[in-house]
Scaffold this active site. Structure first.
Site, PDB file in Angstrom:
ATOM      1  N   ARG A 158       0.852  -1.212   0.000  1.00 22.03           N
ATOM      2  CA  ARG A 158       0.000   0.000   0.000  1.00 22.03           C
ATOM      3  C   ARG A 158       0.880   1.252   0.000  1.00 22.03           C
ATOM      4  O   ARG A 158       0.586   2.241  -0.644  1.00 22.03           O
ATOM      5  CB  ARG A 158      -0.944  -0.011   1.211  1.00 22.03           C
ATOM      6  CG  ARG A 158      -1.681   1.307   1.411  1.00 22.03           C
ATOM      7  CD  ARG A 158      -2.938   1.211   2.264  1.00 22.03           C
ATOM      8  NE  ARG A 158      -2.808   0.381   3.432  1.00 22.03           N
ATOM      9  CZ  ARG A 158      -2.100   0.686   4.544  1.00 22.03           C
ATOM     10  NH1 ARG A 158      -1.470   1.840   4.627  1.00 22.03           N
ATOM     11  NH2 ARG A 158      -2.039  -0.143   5.563  1.00 22.03           N
TER      12      ARG A 158
ATOM     13  N   TYR B  52     -16.559  16.014 -15.316  1.00 14.51           N
ATOM     14  CA  TYR B  52     -17.114  14.652 -15.332  1.00 14.51           C
ATOM     15  C   TYR B  52     -18.171  14.528 -14.228  1.00 14.51           C
ATOM     16  O   TYR B  52     -17.966  15.018 -13.104  1.00 14.51           O
ATOM     17  CB  TYR B  52     -15.970  13.650 -15.134  1.00 14.51           C
ATOM     18  CG  TYR B  52     -16.439  12.251 -14.834  1.00 14.51           C
ATOM     19  CD1 TYR B  52     -17.325  11.599 -15.688  1.00 14.51           C
ATOM     20  CD2 TYR B  52     -16.015  11.582 -13.682  1.00 14.51           C
ATOM     21  CE1 TYR B  52     -17.773  10.315 -15.392  1.00 14.51           C
ATOM     22  CE2 TYR B  52     -16.450  10.301 -13.393  1.00 14.51           C
ATOM     23  CZ  TYR B  52     -17.334   9.676 -14.249  1.00 14.51           C
ATOM     24  OH  TYR B  52     -17.784   8.414 -13.955  1.00 14.51           O
TER      25      TYR B  52
ATOM     26  N   ASP C 238      -7.346  18.504 -14.453  1.00 12.34           N
ATOM     27  CA  ASP C 238      -7.643  17.131 -14.868  1.00 12.34           C
ATOM     28  C   ASP C 238      -7.337  17.051 -16.365  1.00 12.34           C
ATOM     29  O   ASP C 238      -8.045  17.616 -17.195  1.00 12.34           O
ATOM     30  CB  ASP C 238      -9.113  16.814 -14.566  1.00 12.34           C
ATOM     31  CG  ASP C 238      -9.475  15.375 -14.900  1.00 12.34           C
ATOM     32  OD1 ASP C 238      -8.833  14.793 -15.799  1.00 12.34           O
ATOM     33  OD2 ASP C 238     -10.427  14.845 -14.292  1.00 12.34           O
TER      34      ASP C 238
ATOM     35  N   LYS D  86      -8.393   5.999 -19.210  1.00 11.23           N
ATOM     36  CA  LYS D  86      -8.714   6.537 -20.529  1.00 11.23           C
ATOM     37  C   LYS D  86      -7.507   6.441 -21.475  1.00 11.23           C
ATOM     38  O   LYS D  86      -6.977   5.367 -21.659  1.00 11.23           O
ATOM     39  CB  LYS D  86      -9.254   7.954 -20.357  1.00 11.23           C
ATOM     40  CG  LYS D  86     -10.334   8.078 -19.262  1.00 11.23           C
ATOM     41  CD  LYS D  86     -11.554   7.249 -19.595  1.00 11.23           C
ATOM     42  CE  LYS D  86     -12.728   7.327 -18.670  1.00 11.23           C
ATOM     43  NZ  LYS D  86     -12.576   7.250 -17.259  1.00 11.23           N
TER      44      LYS D  86
END
Ligand code: P1T
Length: 387
Positions: free
Chosen positions: A51, A103, A175, A200
């Protein structure tokens, strides 16, 4: 590797990826370990627990940082996890200014997750950068924007907005999912943080959900690194490998997809049944001059306002055979969707209407198929919708 001297095509293939020292393997090994042996308590060698850090993830993070011209990269299990991790660096009472078109899932994070935690967001159309000042309050701690925006493909001037943010001492997060670093590198234009849904273009093959934050600001990096580890929204080593593999062809894919998108956008613009084509590469786009200055290519997303009611738009989308009717974007296969019903349904209708997300709006993500086949597919859909 001195990444500042190398071109993006080279970085996409090599950055962060020296041959593995044990076997000289050319491709990065997928190190699936959740934990790493320590010689004595509290003295890990390079990695401690996956992690906190993992070799495959580190290769991806270095590669992403190099592509965006940043010094620190952080990979996440989704674009939304990246966004939320950054937003968690804020505290109750803080305020965000965001571009008005984002978004739907990002809007939902601001509206349904951050607001109940005492962090409010003001949405502004930043096409007039001076509107930023009217939205900033003494509590504003972050300015957020997408450019091009999802789904209206509006552009905001990164350099002008970053300069204004700097005078107020507020970091600007961009973004960059729709553009990718092939098209623009916001850190080089003054942004403090770049955000990606690597789901994407970065991965490009619609087989991974992932996200990233990149910065060159050491203080921001320290906070993001702390929250990345504390919250734990990290990707698996396998997903990191997949994204690294996808990145190798990012520049080639982006150039070809943008070329096809421009061909389709130009044909759509003149066609019966089309009200408006939103594509930054068209001279008719209101931000075309900014596109030429800010973007190396106009991108591969095209939003089309059909002269259609919602039933006709549904028939249009259902009739497509090569474009797949699906959420998401940026893969090698072309996708089409209806933002009002699908990706932006979590935005209230009045807000959608104000932004321009209407019943006839269809969003296309242009992939790598033969462009003539894509055009024929669109023509078939126009016929099916009687447009
Ligand atoms: O889906 P995820 O990897 O969590 O990324 C969220 C996200 C963040 N930023 C932008 C600009 C995005 O477009 C997305 C996800 N968008 C879609 C799924 C979509 O179809 O628009």
């Amino acid at each position: 590797m001195h990444s500042d001297k190398l071109g993006l095509d080279t970085l996409a293939i090599h950055a962060g990826q020296e041959p593995d020292p044990t076997h000289a393997a050319v491709m990065q090994p997928i190190v699936m370990a959740s934990t790493f042996a320590q010689a004595e308590p509290g003295k890990p060698k390079l990695f401690e627990y996956s992690r906190s850090g993992n070799p495959t993830r580190q290769a991806l993070e270095s590669c992403l940082a190099a592509l965006e011209g940043g010094t620190h990269g952080f990979a996440f299990a989704s674009g939304s996890a990246a966004t939320l991790t950054l937003l968690h660096t804020l505290k109750p009472g803080d305020h965000i200014v965001s571009g008005d078109d984002v978004y739907g899932g990002t809007f939902r994070l601001f509206d349904k997750v951050l607001k109940p935690m005492g962090v409010n967001t003001t949405f502004v159309d930043l096409r007039q950068p001076e509107r930023l000042e009217s939205a900033i309050t003494p509590q504003t701690r972050l300015v957020w924007m997408e450019t091009p925006t999802n789904p209206m493909l509006k552009l905001f001037d990164i350099e002008a907005i970053a300069a204004r943010c700097k005078t107020h001492g507020i970091p600007l997060a961009v973004d960059n999912t729709f553009a990718s670093p092939v098209i623009q590198q916001p850190l080089k234009l003054g942004a403090a943080i770049v955000v990606h849904s690597t789901t994407k273009y970065i991965n490009g093959h619609s087989d991974v959900v992932g996200g990233a934050l990149i910065t060159s600001d050491d203080a921001i990096a320290e906070r993001v690194g702390f929250y990345q580890n504390a919250i734990g929204g990290v990707p698996s080593p396998f997903d990191c490998y997949m994204v690294l593999r996808g990145i190798k062809t990012l520049p080639v894919r982006m150039r070809h997809q943008a070329q096809s998108a421009e061909i389709l956008a130009r044909r759509l613009e003149g066609r019966k049944g089309v009200k408006t084509v939103h594509y930054p590469g068209l001279e008719s786009h209101p931000d075309h001059a900014l596109a030429k200055r800010q973007m190396r290519l106009p991108g591969a997303m095209v939003s089309v306002d059909l002269a259609a009611n919602v039933d006709q738009a549904k028939r249009f989308l259902s009739a497509l055979r090569i474009f797949t009717l699906a959420e998401s974007l940026g893969g090698v296969e072309s996708l089409a969707e209806h933002p009002a019903i699908m990706t932006h349904a979590s935005i209230p209708k009045e807000t959608r209407d104000a932004i321009g997300i209407g019943d006839g709006l269809v969003r296309l993500s242009v992939g790598l198929e033969d462009v003539e086949d894509l055009w024929a597919d669109l023509e078939g859909a126009f016929a099916a919708a009687a447009l």
